[in-house]
Design a protein around this motif. Sequence first.
Motif, PDB file in Angstrom:
ATOM      1  N   LEU A  46       0.774  -1.490  -0.066  1.00 48.36           N
ATOM      2  CA  LEU A  46      -0.001   0.000  -0.104  1.00 48.36           C
ATOM      3  C   LEU A  46       0.834   1.235   0.008  1.00 48.36           C
ATOM      4  O   LEU A  46       0.429   2.325  -0.855  1.00 48.36           O
ATOM      5  CB  LEU A  46      -0.704   0.024   1.296  1.00 48.36           C
ATOM      6  N   VAL A  47       1.890   1.258   0.872  1.00 46.52           N
ATOM      7  CA  VAL A  47       2.800   2.421   0.727  1.00 46.52           C
ATOM      8  C   VAL A  47       3.452   2.556  -0.499  1.00 46.52           C
ATOM      9  O   VAL A  47       3.425   3.484  -1.168  1.00 46.52           O
ATOM     10  CB  VAL A  47       3.920   2.295   1.812  1.00 46.52           C
ATOM     11  N   LEU A  48       3.766   1.541  -1.263  1.00 49.12           N
ATOM     12  CA  LEU A  48       4.364   1.609  -2.650  1.00 49.12           C
ATOM     13  C   LEU A  48       3.408   2.096  -3.668  1.00 49.12           C
ATOM     14  O   LEU A  48       3.534   2.914  -4.799  1.00 49.12           O
ATOM     15  CB  LEU A  48       5.036   0.246  -3.095  1.00 49.12           C
ATOM     16  N   LEU A  49       1.947   1.727  -3.484  1.00 47.57           N
ATOM     17  CA  LEU A  49       1.057   2.221  -4.281  1.00 47.57           C
ATOM     18  C   LEU A  49       0.716   3.729  -4.276  1.00 47.57           C
ATOM     19  O   LEU A  49       0.646   4.332  -5.304  1.00 47.57           O
ATOM     20  CB  LEU A  49      -0.130   1.247  -3.734  1.00 47.57           C
ATOM     21  N   VAL A  50       0.780   4.150  -2.840  1.00 49.87           N
ATOM     22  CA  VAL A  50       0.868   5.678  -2.856  1.00 49.87           C
ATOM     23  C   VAL A  50       2.050   6.492  -3.677  1.00 49.87           C
ATOM     24  O   VAL A  50       1.696   7.413  -4.124  1.00 49.87           O
ATOM     25  CB  VAL A  50       0.621   6.093  -1.160  1.00 49.87           C
ATOM     26  N   TRP A  52       3.720   5.142  -6.113  1.00 48.10           N
ATOM     27  CA  TRP A  52       3.510   5.233  -7.476  1.00 48.10           C
ATOM     28  C   TRP A  52       2.517   6.027  -8.063  1.00 48.10           C
ATOM     29  O   TRP A  52       2.692   6.755  -9.104  1.00 48.10           O
ATOM     30  CB  TRP A  52       2.992   3.809  -7.744  1.00 48.10           C
ATOM     31  N   CYS A  53       1.344   6.256  -7.132  1.00 46.45           N
ATOM     32  CA  CYS A  53       0.346   7.176  -7.564  1.00 46.45           C
ATOM     33  C   CYS A  53       1.039   8.885  -7.804  1.00 46.45           C
ATOM     34  O   CYS A  53       0.492   9.465  -8.509  1.00 46.45           O
ATOM     35  CB  CYS A  53      -0.918   7.249  -6.653  1.00 46.45           C
ATOM     36  N   TRP A  54       1.684   8.976  -6.496  1.00 44.13           N
ATOM     37  CA  TRP A  54       2.375  10.466  -6.437  1.00 44.13           C
ATOM     38  C   TRP A  54       3.392  10.522  -7.628  1.00 44.13           C
ATOM     39  O   TRP A  54       3.292  11.678  -8.217  1.00 44.13           O
ATOM     40  CB  TRP A  54       3.179  10.523  -5.257  1.00 44.13           C
ATOM     41  N   TRP A  55       4.070   9.538  -7.983  1.00 42.16           N
ATOM     42  CA  TRP A  55       4.985   9.618  -9.171  1.00 42.16           C
ATOM     43  C   TRP A  55       4.140   9.893 -10.521  1.00 42.16           C
ATOM     44  O   TRP A  55       4.727  10.733 -11.261  1.00 42.16           O
ATOM     45  CB  TRP A  55       5.776   8.425  -9.388  1.00 42.16           C
ATOM     46  N   SER A  56       3.112   9.315 -10.598  1.00 42.59           N
ATOM     47  CA  SER A  56       2.265   9.330 -11.845  1.00 42.59           C
ATOM     48  C   SER A  56       1.546  11.035 -11.649  1.00 42.59           C
ATOM     49  O   SER A  56       1.504  11.459 -12.860  1.00 42.59           O
ATOM     50  CB  SER A  56       1.095   8.406 -11.913  1.00 42.59           C
ATOM     51  N   VAL A  57       1.123  11.269 -10.408  1.00 41.46           N
ATOM     52  CA  VAL A  57       0.672  12.723 -10.418  1.00 41.46           C
ATOM     53  C   VAL A  57       1.550  13.563 -10.934  1.00 41.46           C
ATOM     54  O   VAL A  57       1.390  14.535 -11.659  1.00 41.46           O
ATOM     55  CB  VAL A  57      -0.076  13.019  -8.983  1.00 41.46           C
ATOM     56  N   ARG A  58       2.680  13.701 -10.412  1.00 40.26           N
ATOM     57  CA  ARG A  58       3.899  14.759 -10.426  1.00 40.26           C
ATOM     58  C   ARG A  58       4.406  14.746 -11.960  1.00 40.26           C
ATOM     59  O   ARG A  58       4.702  15.938 -12.459  1.00 40.26           O
ATOM     60  CB  ARG A  58       5.171  14.610  -9.636  1.00 40.26           C
ATOM     61  N   ARG A  59       4.261  13.483 -12.727  1.00 37.20           N
ATOM     62  CA  ARG A  59       4.935  13.358 -13.903  1.00 37.20           C
ATOM     63  C   ARG A  59       3.902  14.140 -14.801  1.00 37.20           C
ATOM     64  O   ARG A  59       4.088  14.819 -16.060  1.00 37.20           O
ATOM     65  CB  ARG A  59       4.996  11.971 -14.644  1.00 37.20           C
ATOM     66  N   ARG A 137      -9.254   7.406  -7.976  1.00 32.83           N
ATOM     67  CA  ARG A 137     -10.097   6.362  -7.763  1.00 32.83           C
ATOM     68  C   ARG A 137      -9.439   4.813  -8.240  1.00 32.83           C
ATOM     69  O   ARG A 137     -10.078   3.913  -7.727  1.00 32.83           O
ATOM     70  CB  ARG A 137     -11.473   6.524  -8.442  1.00 32.83           C
ATOM     71  N   ARG A 138      -8.853   4.993  -9.332  1.00 33.88           N
ATOM     72  CA  ARG A 138      -8.127   3.942  -9.984  1.00 33.88           C
ATOM     73  C   ARG A 138      -7.039   3.111  -9.086  1.00 33.88           C
ATOM     74  O   ARG A 138      -7.431   2.004  -8.506  1.00 33.88           O
ATOM     75  CB  ARG A 138      -7.582   4.042 -11.304  1.00 33.88           C
ATOM     76  N   PHE A 139      -6.563   3.955  -8.547  1.00 36.78           N
ATOM     77  CA  PHE A 139      -5.405   3.624  -7.566  1.00 36.78           C
ATOM     78  C   PHE A 139      -5.912   3.303  -6.296  1.00 36.78           C
ATOM     79  O   PHE A 139      -5.866   2.132  -5.429  1.00 36.78           O
ATOM     80  CB  PHE A 139      -4.282   4.630  -7.075  1.00 36.78           C
ATOM     81  N   GLY A 140      -6.941   3.936  -5.692  1.00 41.58           N
ATOM     82  CA  GLY A 140      -7.880   3.856  -4.384  1.00 41.58           C
ATOM     83  C   GLY A 140      -8.651   2.455  -4.372  1.00 41.58           C
ATOM     84  O   GLY A 140      -8.652   1.816  -3.366  1.00 41.58           O
TER      85      GLY A 140
END
Length: 235
Positions: A46-50, A52-59, A137-140
């Motif tokens: 779950l930590v890695l998923l968060v 990953w989502c942060w990396w996608s958002v900042r890119r 939502r997708r990551f969530g």
Amino acid sequence: MAGLAESGSNPDVDLLYDINGLAKDAPHWFDRVMEYIGEYGLLLALVLLVVWCWWSVRRRGGQDAAASVAALVWAPLAAGIAVLVNVPIRGFVARPRPFTDHQGLDVLVQGKNDYSFVSDHATLTMALGVALFVANRRFGLVGIGLALLEGFCRVYMGVHYPTDVVGGFALGTAVALLLSPVAMALLTPLLTMVERSRWGGWFVRARRAEAGQGAVLSGARDEEQASAEERDLAA
């Protein structure tokens, strides 16, 4: 709560024996895998998923980058607050671990001598999953699925009653949702300042996204300048 657990004829205890009974019939290596997953693996996932989502958002960048990153920052904060809220709840309910009152359980993790209600692992993972769902939502949905699997693992391992897990899910969800508006009101301006700073801008927006936006703005200015020159020539 403790009195309810003492009876072997209630659904909570019956479901505990049904799920934990799967561990008795499973191979030893599978129990070891479930022990690692339930104790560390799913929380790490779950930590890695968060991340990953942060990396996608900042890119991706965009005008709402600061708000999106603020929502992701709230996820671990919500998990931490939920666990802190659980501390007085555990002390007040004072429910012993299931293997203390019930014989014949296959306990996969030793040394669990604290109180059982509510499950810290269930609280942590569901708070992360729900807060991540608010952000994306997708990551969530993936995060909530991992949290549900974590709850199953805790009962399978013989260290929690099913109601311990349900209580953890409820607590994690309540903290993540109810405090989210306040958290976003505080975190979004903070992340906006970080985005505009030289030392912390990378945390909110990737350089490539910044360069892309700069190119678009530069192109727009060139088109405006060309249109102005054409109007001057026409005049």
